[in-house]
Design a protein around this motif. Structure first.
Motif, PDB file in Angstrom:
ATOM      1  N   VAL A 121     -30.202 -36.095  20.034  1.00 15.85           N
ATOM      2  CA  VAL A 121     -29.965 -35.220  20.481  1.00 15.85           C
ATOM      3  C   VAL A 121     -29.038 -34.562  19.389  1.00 15.85           C
ATOM      4  O   VAL A 121     -28.247 -34.674  19.787  1.00 15.85           O
ATOM      5  N   ALA A 122     -29.166 -33.193  18.264  1.00 18.27           N
ATOM      6  CA  ALA A 122     -27.389 -32.476  18.162  1.00 18.27           C
ATOM      7  C   ALA A 122     -28.393 -31.589  18.494  1.00 18.27           C
ATOM      8  O   ALA A 122     -29.584 -31.156  18.360  1.00 18.27           O
ATOM      9  N   ALA A 123     -27.407 -30.049  19.190  1.00 21.05           N
ATOM     10  CA  ALA A 123     -27.265 -29.248  19.464  1.00 21.05           C
ATOM     11  C   ALA A 123     -26.775 -28.100  18.690  1.00 21.05           C
ATOM     12  O   ALA A 123     -25.523 -28.307  18.799  1.00 21.05           O
ATOM     13  N   LEU A 269     -25.089 -34.732  19.940  1.00 23.96           N
ATOM     14  CA  LEU A 269     -23.490 -34.286  19.653  1.00 23.96           C
ATOM     15  C   LEU A 269     -23.865 -32.640  18.972  1.00 23.96           C
ATOM     16  O   LEU A 269     -24.912 -32.193  19.541  1.00 23.96           O
ATOM     17  N   TYR A 270     -23.144 -31.626  19.651  1.00 23.57           N
ATOM     18  CA  TYR A 270     -23.029 -31.060  19.886  1.00 23.57           C
ATOM     19  C   TYR A 270     -22.335 -29.865  18.775  1.00 23.57           C
ATOM     20  O   TYR A 270     -20.693 -30.369  18.781  1.00 23.57           O
ATOM     21  N   ILE A 271     -22.394 -28.919  18.055  1.00 21.66           N
ATOM     22  CA  ILE A 271     -22.184 -28.376  17.253  1.00 21.66           C
ATOM     23  C   ILE A 271     -22.031 -26.835  16.955  1.00 21.66           C
ATOM     24  O   ILE A 271     -22.787 -26.232  17.613  1.00 21.66           O
ATOM     25  N   GLN A 291     -19.037 -30.960  29.827  1.00 16.39           N
ATOM     26  CA  GLN A 291     -20.209 -31.607  28.681  1.00 16.39           C
ATOM     27  C   GLN A 291     -20.492 -32.775  29.523  1.00 16.39           C
ATOM     28  O   GLN A 291     -21.887 -33.280  29.683  1.00 16.39           O
ATOM     29  N   LYS A 292     -19.912 -33.984  28.858  1.00 19.02           N
ATOM     30  CA  LYS A 292     -19.263 -35.259  29.219  1.00 19.02           C
ATOM     31  C   LYS A 292     -19.920 -35.184  30.866  1.00 19.02           C
ATOM     32  O   LYS A 292     -21.136 -36.753  31.044  1.00 19.02           O
ATOM     33  N   ASN A 293     -20.174 -34.711  31.739  1.00 16.83           N
ATOM     34  CA  ASN A 293     -20.914 -34.323  33.259  1.00 16.83           C
ATOM     35  C   ASN A 293     -21.781 -35.027  33.056  1.00 16.83           C
ATOM     36  O   ASN A 293     -23.122 -35.606  33.978  1.00 16.83           O
ATOM     37  N   LEU A 298     -22.885 -38.468  25.067  1.00 19.13           N
ATOM     38  CA  LEU A 298     -21.959 -36.882  24.034  1.00 19.13           C
ATOM     39  C   LEU A 298     -21.176 -37.934  23.095  1.00 19.13           C
ATOM     40  O   LEU A 298     -19.591 -38.337  23.423  1.00 19.13           O
ATOM     41  N   ARG A 299     -21.294 -38.077  21.797  1.00 22.72           N
ATOM     42  CA  ARG A 299     -20.061 -38.111  21.272  1.00 22.72           C
ATOM     43  C   ARG A 299     -19.140 -37.025  20.370  1.00 22.72           C
ATOM     44  O   ARG A 299     -18.657 -37.981  20.138  1.00 22.72           O
TER      45      ARG A 299
END
Length: 334
Positions: A121-123, A269-271, A291-293, A298-299
């Motif tokens: 997933v990319a958000a 991925l988060y942008i 977020q990692k929790n 999450l890369r």
């Protein structure tokens, strides 16, 4: 290279319009409010050229897709169901799902609920938000003189009337106002002694559309023909379907108790743009820091300097390059 084509498919009990291009592993692009598949026009070309089968639907209530009348037909379970249904129609076992704004919320929930179908997933713009302990609307800001814009959207009628009065002007002003350029212009106006605007709050007795509006000359990432496309779509459909997403926020909380506490386990991925007004919402900085929790896979968190809310349209090349890199680095499909 092949051109983007559109077709109507039947899935999850409704008809959806999809734009598609390319061949290869499936990448599903999910738009936000108030947009359409067209918001991904730059990424469709770039991802198809990179060797992927790219599909960008008009979500239910938008564009050429069906718009069920009942408000309760726009819950997160319907929306994730539509995404699964698209994969089924295409005969795809899995896909990488990419979403912006409301589409990001859908993408996160799709990856959370169905990691067997959405392998990554990319958000864009909206981080993963775990289910809270109270109805979301009970936590939304309100004062004696203003209310959070999502509360304004809750009542059927007023928002449809305001946004639908001149759909082209609505889209033009929203796209500029929430962009990095719009935020910079608003800050400059305040520095010159003008009033401060809070894009997330609607004055009591007022409307959502605030400020001077878009300038005569648009920023380089947006042109009048883009506005024409969106304007014609919403002139035809109105804004009711799009607004119904907000009217299910509390209902979504009620129906997702069974998955509370689950983590998004697939690669992510988060942008976002550092001028995105969503990042100023209370608690968002702590949410990003943790977020990692909730998303152990999450890369990367990639912030785009000077970019506002319309991430993939304001910074098409950077977003496309980040998506191609992220997807190419995923483990090979079994």
């Amino acid at each position: 290279m092949s051109k983007t084509t559109q077709r109507i498919i039947e899935c999850n009990g409704i008809r959806l319009n999809i734009a598609e291009q390319g061949e290869g592993p499936l990448v599903l692009l999910v738009h936000g409010f108030p947009e359409s598949w067209f918001s991904w026009r730059h990424q469709i070309d770039a991802l198809a050229a990179a060797g992927f089968h790219v599909v960008a639907p008009d979500l239910r209530g938008y564009g050429k897709s069906d718009a069920p009348e009942a408000i309760d037909q726009y819950t997160i379970l319907h929306l994730v169901g539509d995404m699964v249904g698209i994969l089924d129609v295409l005969g795809a076992a899995t896909a990488v799902i990419v979403g912006h704004d409301w589409g990001a919320s859908i993408a996160w929930q799709a990856a959370l609920m169905r990691p067997d179908r959405f392998r990554a997933v990319a958000a864009l713009s909206v981080p993963f938000r775990p289910r809270g302990k109270a109805l979301p609307t009970s936590l939304m800001p309100r004062t004696e003189t203003a209310q959070f814009y999502q509360l304004y959207f809750m009542e059927p009628g007023p928002a449809e009337a305001e946004l639908g009065r001149d759909p082209r002007a609505t889209i033009r002003n929203m796209l500029f106002g929430a962009s990095g350029d719009g935020v910079a212009a608003a800050r400059a106006a305040v520095a010159a002694g003008g009033p401060a605007l809070n894009l997330s709050m609607v004055p009591k007795g007022g409307g959502f559309l605030q400020g001077p509006g878009a300038p005569k000359t648009l920023p380089s990432w947006l042109n009048e023909s883009d506005i024409d496309f969106y304007g014609e779509e919403f002139k035809r459909t109105g804004f009711r379907g799009a607004l119904n997403y907000y009217r299910n926020i509390d209902r979504n909380w009620e129906i997702t108790g069974a998955i509370a506490g689950l983590q998004v386990t697939v690669p992510a991925l988060y942008i976002a743009g550092d001028r995105d007004f969503l990042l100023s919402f209370p608690g968002t900085d702590q949410l990003l820091a943790s977020q990692k929790n909730f998303v152990p896979g999450l890369r990367k968190i990639q912030m785009l300097p000077g970019c506002g809310h319309w991430t993939q349209q304001e910074r098409p090349n950077e977003v496309s390059a980040a998506l191609v890199e992220f997807i190419r680095d995923l483990p090979s499909r079994s």
